[in-house]
Design a protein around this motif. Structure first.
Motif, PDB file in Angstrom:
ATOM      1  N   VAL A 166    -139.437 -72.503  29.803  1.00  0.00           N
ATOM      2  CA  VAL A 166    -138.899 -72.182  28.484  1.00  0.00           C
ATOM      3  C   VAL A 166    -137.694 -71.254  28.624  1.00  0.00           C
ATOM      4  N   VAL A 167    -136.894 -71.205  27.578  1.00  0.00           N
ATOM      5  CA  VAL A 167    -135.781 -70.263  27.468  1.00  0.00           C
ATOM      6  C   VAL A 167    -136.203 -69.184  26.481  1.00  0.00           C
ATOM      7  N   VAL A 168    -136.305 -67.940  26.938  1.00  0.00           N
ATOM      8  CA  VAL A 168    -136.784 -66.863  26.069  1.00  0.00           C
ATOM      9  C   VAL A 168    -135.692 -66.461  25.079  1.00  0.00           C
ATOM     10  N   GLN A 169    -136.124 -66.110  23.873  1.00  0.00           N
ATOM     11  CA  GLN A 169    -135.205 -65.707  22.819  1.00  0.00           C
ATOM     12  C   GLN A 169    -135.037 -64.191  22.743  1.00  0.00           C
ATOM     13  N   ASN A 170    -135.985 -63.469  23.324  1.00  0.00           N
ATOM     14  CA  ASN A 170    -135.931 -62.004  23.314  1.00  0.00           C
ATOM     15  C   ASN A 170    -136.380 -61.483  24.672  1.00  0.00           C
ATOM     16  N   ASP A 171    -135.830 -60.329  25.068  1.00  0.00           N
ATOM     17  CA  ASP A 171    -136.264 -59.709  26.317  1.00  0.00           C
ATOM     18  C   ASP A 171    -137.734 -59.342  26.227  1.00  0.00           C
ATOM     19  N   GLY A 172    -138.434 -59.471  27.345  1.00  0.00           N
ATOM     20  CA  GLY A 172    -139.844 -59.105  27.395  1.00  0.00           C
ATOM     21  C   GLY A 172    -140.220 -58.692  28.803  1.00  0.00           C
ATOM     22  N   TYR A 173    -141.530 -58.585  29.042  1.00  0.00           N
ATOM     23  CA  TYR A 173    -142.036 -58.189  30.357  1.00  0.00           C
ATOM     24  C   TYR A 173    -142.921 -59.289  30.918  1.00  0.00           C
ATOM     25  N   ILE A 181    -138.349 -59.849  31.700  1.00  0.00           N
ATOM     26  CA  ILE A 181    -137.903 -61.220  31.480  1.00  0.00           C
ATOM     27  C   ILE A 181    -136.712 -61.104  30.527  1.00  0.00           C
ATOM     28  N   ARG A 182    -135.517 -61.368  31.025  1.00  0.00           N
ATOM     29  CA  ARG A 182    -134.311 -61.104  30.246  1.00  0.00           C
ATOM     30  C   ARG A 182    -133.692 -62.393  29.710  1.00  0.00           C
ATOM     31  N   VAL A 183    -133.185 -62.303  28.486  1.00  0.00           N
ATOM     32  CA  VAL A 183    -132.457 -63.418  27.891  1.00  0.00           C
ATOM     33  C   VAL A 183    -131.201 -63.680  28.725  1.00  0.00           C
ATOM     34  N   GLY A 184    -130.973 -64.937  29.082  1.00  0.00           N
ATOM     35  CA  GLY A 184    -129.778 -65.290  29.844  1.00  0.00           C
ATOM     36  C   GLY A 184    -129.913 -65.112  31.339  1.00  0.00           C
ATOM     37  N   SER A 185    -131.081 -64.689  31.805  1.00  0.00           N
ATOM     38  CA  SER A 185    -131.279 -64.508  33.232  1.00  0.00           C
ATOM     39  C   SER A 185    -131.359 -65.856  33.939  1.00  0.00           C
ATOM     40  N   ASP A 186    -130.962 -65.861  35.214  1.00  0.00           N
ATOM     41  CA  ASP A 186    -131.077 -67.088  36.012  1.00  0.00           C
ATOM     42  C   ASP A 186    -132.515 -67.366  36.424  1.00  0.00           C
ATOM     43  N   VAL A 187    -133.397 -66.378  36.243  1.00  0.00           N
ATOM     44  CA  VAL A 187    -134.798 -66.538  36.609  1.00  0.00           C
ATOM     45  C   VAL A 187    -135.520 -67.280  35.496  1.00  0.00           C
ATOM     46  N   GLU A 188    -136.138 -68.419  35.826  1.00  0.00           N
ATOM     47  CA  GLU A 188    -136.807 -69.231  34.822  1.00  0.00           C
ATOM     48  C   GLU A 188    -138.078 -68.559  34.313  1.00  0.00           C
ATOM     49  N   ALA A 189    -138.383 -68.785  33.037  1.00  0.00           N
ATOM     50  CA  ALA A 189    -139.635 -68.319  32.442  1.00  0.00           C
ATOM     51  C   ALA A 189    -140.572 -69.506  32.276  1.00  0.00           C
ATOM     52  N   GLY A 190    -141.853 -69.246  32.421  1.00  0.00           N
ATOM     53  CA  GLY A 190    -142.854 -70.289  32.252  1.00  0.00           C
ATOM     54  C   GLY A 190    -143.861 -69.899  31.187  1.00  0.00           C
ATOM     55  N   ARG A 191    -144.242 -70.847  30.323  1.00  0.00           N
ATOM     56  CA  ARG A 191    -145.196 -70.591  29.240  1.00  0.00           C
ATOM     57  C   ARG A 191    -146.487 -71.354  29.498  1.00  0.00           C
ATOM     58  N   MET A 192    -147.599 -70.617  29.428  1.00  0.00           N
ATOM     59  CA  MET A 192    -148.904 -71.250  29.591  1.00  0.00           C
ATOM     60  C   MET A 192    -149.351 -71.883  28.278  1.00  0.00           C
ATOM     61  N   PRO A 193    -150.360 -72.751  28.301  1.00  0.00           N
ATOM     62  CA  PRO A 193    -150.840 -73.389  27.067  1.00  0.00           C
ATOM     63  C   PRO A 193    -151.287 -72.382  26.010  1.00  0.00           C
ATOM     64  N   CYS A 194    -151.701 -71.187  26.424  1.00  0.00           N
ATOM     65  CA  CYS A 194    -152.096 -70.150  25.458  1.00  0.00           C
ATOM     66  C   CYS A 194    -150.889 -69.454  24.849  1.00  0.00           C
ATOM     67  N   LEU A 195    -149.675 -69.869  25.259  1.00  0.00           N
ATOM     68  CA  LEU A 195    -148.385 -69.404  24.745  1.00  0.00           C
ATOM     69  C   LEU A 195    -147.909 -68.085  25.343  1.00  0.00           C
ATOM     70  N   HIS A 196    -148.599 -67.530  26.308  1.00  0.00           N
ATOM     71  CA  HIS A 196    -148.116 -66.330  26.986  1.00  0.00           C
ATOM     72  C   HIS A 196    -147.081 -66.722  28.038  1.00  0.00           C
ATOM     73  N   VAL A 197    -146.037 -65.900  28.147  1.00  0.00           N
ATOM     74  CA  VAL A 197    -144.862 -66.240  28.959  1.00  0.00           C
ATOM     75  C   VAL A 197    -144.726 -65.252  30.113  1.00  0.00           C
ATOM     76  N   PHE A 198    -144.365 -65.780  31.291  1.00  0.00           N
ATOM     77  CA  PHE A 198    -144.158 -64.984  32.495  1.00  0.00           C
ATOM     78  C   PHE A 198    -142.959 -65.559  33.236  1.00  0.00           C
ATOM     79  N   HIS A 199    -142.481 -64.867  34.267  1.00  0.00           N
ATOM     80  CA  HIS A 199    -141.557 -65.531  35.178  1.00  0.00           C
ATOM     81  C   HIS A 199    -142.261 -66.773  35.730  1.00  0.00           C
ATOM     82  N   ARG A 200    -141.542 -67.880  35.785  1.00  0.00           N
ATOM     83  CA  ARG A 200    -142.205 -69.117  36.210  1.00  0.00           C
ATOM     84  C   ARG A 200    -142.774 -68.992  37.625  1.00  0.00           C
ATOM     85  N   ASP A 201    -142.004 -68.422  38.539  1.00  0.00           N
ATOM     86  CA  ASP A 201    -142.487 -68.265  39.914  1.00  0.00           C
ATOM     87  C   ASP A 201    -143.748 -67.404  39.949  1.00  0.00           C
ATOM     88  N   CYS A 202    -143.777 -66.341  39.125  1.00  0.00           N
ATOM     89  CA  CYS A 202    -144.954 -65.469  39.069  1.00  0.00           C
ATOM     90  C   CYS A 202    -146.159 -66.231  38.529  1.00  0.00           C
TER      91      CYS A 202
END
Length: 222
Positions: A166-173, A181-202
């Motif tokens: 996913v592409v995050v709309q707001n900065d988070g942790y 997890i920063r907006v516009g970062s080259d590091v991809e974010a991943g969202r689980m089915p429960c909708l919680h978001v983390f760095h994809r690699d993490c």
């Protein structure tokens, strides 16, 4: 969905706030908040002859251990997220201490951090005293099963299918690596089915060790 350890076993928690000292008429502000932990572990060996339906420990054979630790946490990380973020922090802290997630302990620490989010200006550190019953003391690794890894890991196909990029709309942790997890970062974010978001690699690394969400403990699809 939140999982707590059964609270039939006695446990306790006491939290005391230590406020900043005045230095030349000015408060000494610190970006970090210190947690001074004193944990009283009681180990109750199971007696197989007496184990009943609830698999209760045998309290006739008790050993105790007291451990003191100080941990330092960034205030922005502690107070920058929502309720799920705060709950994940509490799980993370208890994991550091190898303390079971008893309901009273989880709720007390969560409420304390939420309250400090509003009134933390003059608090320098927290003194936290805990008492828990465990099957093994910290550092005893033989046959030890980490509570965090009690659910089977997710397989590679499930991770690729259900961990959505996913592409995050707001900065988070990311509560796994504890980094932004920063907006516009080259590091991809991943969202689980429960909708919680983390760095994809993490998220991928976590799920290949444990098939539950680190925030809400929802079981990842297999």
């Amino acid at each position: 969905m939140v999982f707590y350890v059964n609270d039939n076993v006695d446990s306790f928690i006491d939290v005391k706030r230590i406020y900043n000292n005045y230095d030349g008429g000015r408060l000494r502000n610190n970006q970090n908040l210190f947690f001074d932990f004193q944990v009283h572990y009681t180990r109750a060996e199971e007696d197989n002859d007496d184990v009943g339906e609830e698999d209760l420990p045998n309290f006739d054979n008790l050993e105790t251990l007291t451990v003191e630790q100080t941990h330092e946490f960034d205030r922005e990380w502690l107070f920058g997220g929502d309720g799920d973020h705060t709950l994940a922090i509490v799980y993370y802290i208890l994991d550091l201490l190898q303390v079971p997630c008893y309901y009273a302990i989880v709720s007390t620490l969560t409420d304390e951090i939420k309250d400090l989010k509003k009134h933390d200006a003059n608090v320098d550190r927290l003194q936290v005293t805990l008492g828990v019953t465990v099957s093994r003391f910290p550092g005893e690794d033989d046959d030890h099963v980490d509570v965090r890894f009690a659910v089977a890991p997710a397989n590679n196909e499930a991770v690729e299918t259900h961990l959505t990029t996913v592409v995050v709309q707001n900065d988070g942790y990311c509560v796994i690596c504890m980094d932004m997890i920063r907006v516009g970062s080259d590091v991809e974010a991943g969202r689980m089915p429960c909708l919680h978001v983390f760095h994809r690699d993490c998220g991928e690394e976590w799920l290949r060790n444990c098939g539950i969400c680190p925030v809400c403990r929802a079981v990842f699809p297999s």
